[in-house]
Each structure stands twice: as C-alpha cells, then as structure tokens.
Design an enzyme around this catalytic site. Structure first.
Site: not given
Length: 493
Positions: A180, A156, A81
């Site tokens: 998330s 997210s 990420k």
C-alpha cells in the site's frame, strides 16, 4: 523577501536548504501548500486540514530557524495518512466507524517527524482501515489520480500518493501491509519505500494486520525518502512490541555510492502472464539504465509468487478480524442509536460503521480462525509464508537486490474493477516482500505508451534483504540521476 515561484516544485532536500538559508519562511511554505490543497479539493486527497494548527507549528519552526536551534527538516511541510493517530487532527481511518475521533496522543511516526522539524499540513484520504488497492473503499470519497482524474491513485495510501504527485505536499507518510506504499507510488509516479518490518514503529498506527503493517515515507525522489526514513526509523520497544532493536540510521549516507557490479535479480515469475506490455516496456527500460550504470542483471526464481495472494488473503483478514473486534460501540467510535440489548448494539454498530470491504475481510478472517478451519487454512498459510521468505533468502545468495514491476498494470479507471478478486490480483508483485518482512520501494520507471495506458506512470519495484534500505535507496537515487521520470508532473497542476 519574495516567495520562490517554484516553491511547490521543491524537493524535501531543497526546501530544507531554502528554509535553513532563510530564502523563505516555514509560515510561507505552509501557507503555500495549504492554498494548493484548497485549490485542488477535487482530487479528494485530504480529509482534514486545520490551518490554525499548521500555522502555529510553522511559526514555532520559524522561531527555531531564527535562533539557530532548528532540527534538520525544520519547517518542511508533510501530510499524514489518516491511519496515524494525531492529537491535533481527527483520525478516522477513512471509516464511518471512527468519524470525528480525536486521539489523546500522537503516533510515534508523527512525533518523530515533528521532532525532525516537519510541519503537519493535514490528514490524507485512504482505503477504509487500509483495506484496498484503489482508494475507492474510503467512506469519505474516492481519491482521484492527478495524472488522469478518471483513474484510481492506487491504495490504500492513495491520498498520500495523490497529494505528493499533485504537489499538494512535498512528502507524506503511508503504510504498507501488502503493497500500500509501493503500488500507489507506482500509479502516481512518485517514490515510496516500505522498510524492513519492525524498523519503523507501529505505535499509534491503527492496526489492520499486525504482522504485516509497516510505516514508510512517500515523496518525489529517493533522496527525499532517505531523509524522511532516517527520521522515522529506530527502536520503540517500550510502546511497540514488534519494534526491532536496530539503531536509527542515516539513509542518505550511501546515496551516491557506485552501483558498478551490483547484482540485480530478475525473477521470471514477475514477468509472466498478466503483465501489461506498457509496464513491461517501462520496467525493461529502467533495467537497461541500470546496466549502463554498471549493474548486472541476474535471472532468479521466486517459485511461490502466485501463492502469495491466497496466503496474504488468509493471514491479513485473520489478523484484521482480531484487530477490528475492538470497534464495537462500547469504548470509542460510532455507536448505533437504536438497539434492544448489548448484542444488538454490537451488530448494528458494526453493520453501520464498517464498509463492504472491511466486512468482507472480517468475515473471511473469522472463518479461517474458527474451529475446524484454523489448521486447514491459517496454519497452512503461515507455513507457506515461511517458504516464501526462504525463497527470497535463496535468491539473495545470487543477487544483491531484486527488481521487477510494482504492479501488473498502470492505474485503472475508477470503478473499473468491481470484482474484489480483480483488485486482490493487482497486489501480486508487492505481496511476497510483505509476507517475508523485507524492505521494498517503488521508483518511477517511465510512462505507458499505449492508448489504453493513457500515458500513466509506471513504477519499478526494488526489493532488498533485511536492513538493506540504504542499498535500495542508493540504487533508486542512481536511477533518478540518470532519468527524469520523477521530475515530470501531471498537467494543469
């Protein structure tokens, strides 16, 4: 030596085995996944790829494998990420504020997975500074759900979930502040776990809300998550003051334990108004599988579940307001070109660099921390946060794990929730565990049957008491041994 035709279908465990036995090389594995990432750019999952760096890491892994000195996950490709800083790839947090930023060091999570032998494929898209539930807040581009590209992947960590679901990476790192990891795992039909707060180091993870942020793995199965989490966890007190002094653990050790007699708490508050019929049916089906496996369903109550939304959206923005104050155009990141003085530079830099959702949360956070409102909002929210944690402890006197939906609905259409409050409500089932600092995971439970649901994946959320990651992964693994939801893949990929 021919490359296995099912290479991108291999689990992390199977890939590690194939690499160790020299059925394929780390270089071949890396090249295969890089080619898939290039072929499916329409999903918007990756933000940065550097083939030269990736192939150099793969070559080094091949040398270690040949010498018999390789780490357990040597040569296994992984993607990170874009919230984890990396010295070999830019780190942007999907924001204009950090466009082109290159860190001089790696995040602890990146280092630990590299030490375990993983090869980095690239950096993955996300909601800007991890603020969002749909991955539509990225300053780069929205991510699309591989199961239906007209829908969101969740957020997210939407880029991470989409990459794993589309077989563009066998596994990925994610971060979970209010859900998330778990919510996008549910929306994309994969497995993702948030460990107990403090078990995984936050060093090098760009801060959103420091008392909530936690790193975790995302993969197709609980077994894969267990392998990755074993490498990720462990003390890091010298660099992360919130790191717990809890030794690293082999989370694969309990995977095949019997769950006969396991008490699974079913909170009434997770099955009330707002839960879609599609999600309810899939979750009920998974719970019935647990009963077949010998587990017992126990009705429990988490009475302050509804309060988790206002509490979270006071505490998290307050911490974001403080953490994001460093992005002012002085030391690093974006700086406005035209300004009259220092204050004007601050204003224009932040106005240009931050997106709407980030600005919204900074303003809310600054407001609740301001003189005259701190006691009325922030302090009260912290008191209720403690009560929410107490509710869980009362519940765990009656059960071993807690189960329910990861999200009230399946993934919605891109642009389908333009109202920020509607997005916030999508986190209602994941926020309580985050506020309490408890470990939680999402495991594929089935698929929506209605026309509106469009056959989209549904995730079952499992929540454990502190340091119960092994028990959570065991329960998820046993479910996956009895079902095939996690083995299904999006059409055309």
């Amino acid at each position: 030596m021919s490359i296995p035709t099912d290479l991108h279908e291999m689990s992390v465990a199977r890939l590690a085995q194939a690499l160790k036995s020299r059925e394929l090389s780390a270089t071949e594995a890396a090249q295969h996944f890089l080619a898939r990432a290039a072929a499916h750019q329409n999903l918007g999952a990756y933000v940065t790829i550097n083939e030269e760096v990736t192939l150099a890491q793969a070559k080094a892994a091949d040398a270690q494998l040949a010498a018999g000195t390789a780490a357990p996950l040597a040569g296994v490709p992984i993607a990170h990420k874009d919230l984890f800083v990396t010295k070999d790839f830019p780190t942007t947090a999907a924001s204009k504020m950090l466009a082109g930023y290159q860190s001089p060091f790696d995040a602890t999570m990146v280092t630990r997975l590299a030490d375990a032998g993983c090869v980095t494929l690239g950096k993955l898209n996300m909601d800007e500074f991890a603020m969002g539930s749909a991955n539509e807040n990225s300053a780069i581009a929205p991510v699309r759900n591989p199961w239906d590209t007209s829908r969101v992947p969740g957020g997210s960590s939407g880029g991470s979930a989409a990459a794993v679901a589309a077989r563009l990476a066998p596994a990925a790192t994610g971060t979970d502040t209010g859900g998330s990891i778990r919510q996008p795992a549910s929306f994309c039909g994969i497995t993702g776990i948030k460990p107990t707060y403090g078990r995984a180091s936050r060093y090098g993870m760009i801060a959103f809300a420091s008392s909530l942020d936690q790193a975790g793995p995302m993969a197709r199965s609980a077994e894969d998550c267990a392998l990755l989490l074993s490498a990720m966890c462990g003390p890091d007190a010298d660099r992360d003051s919130t790191s717990l002094d809890v030794p690293a653990e082999d989370f694969t050790a309990q995977l095949n334990d019997s769950i006969e007699g396991l008490r699974i708490g079913i909170p009434a508050e997770f099955f009330g108004e707002g839960l879609s019929d599609d999600v309810r049916a899939a979750v009920d089906g998974a719970l019935k599988e647990y009963e077949k496996l010998g587990a017992k369903l126990v009705p429990i109550s988490l009475p302050r579940t509804e309060l988790s939304i206002p509490v979270y959206y006071i505490i998290a923005p307050a911490e974001a307001s403080s953490n994001l104050s460093r992005f002012d155009g002085v030391k690093f990141g974006h700086r406005a070109k035209d300004y009259t003085d220092l204050l004007d530079m601050y204003k224009k830099t932040r106005a240009e660099g931050f997106g709407d959702e980030v600005k919204r949360r900074i303003m809310i956070g600054t407001y609740v921390l301001s003189h005259g409102y701190y006691d009325a909002y922030y302090l009260q929210a912290q008191k209720i946060r403690r009560m929410i944690a107490d509710d869980f402890q009362a519940a765990f006197k009656q059960c071993d794990l807690i189960a329910g939906p990861a999200a009230p609905t399946v993934a919605w259409q891109l642009g389908g929730k333009s109202d920020p409050l509607a997005n916030y409500l999508a986190d209602i089932y994941t926020l309580p565990a985050s506020l309490a600092g408890l470990p939680g995971l999402s495991v594929p439970a089935g698929f929506a049957n209605s026309k509106e649901g469009g056959g989209m994946p549904v995730g079952l959320q499992l929540i454990g008491n502190y340091f119960a990651e092994g028990r959570l992964l065991n329960a998820a693994h046993r479910l996956q041994q009895a079902t095939d939801h996690h083995l299904r893949q999006p059409a055309g990929l």
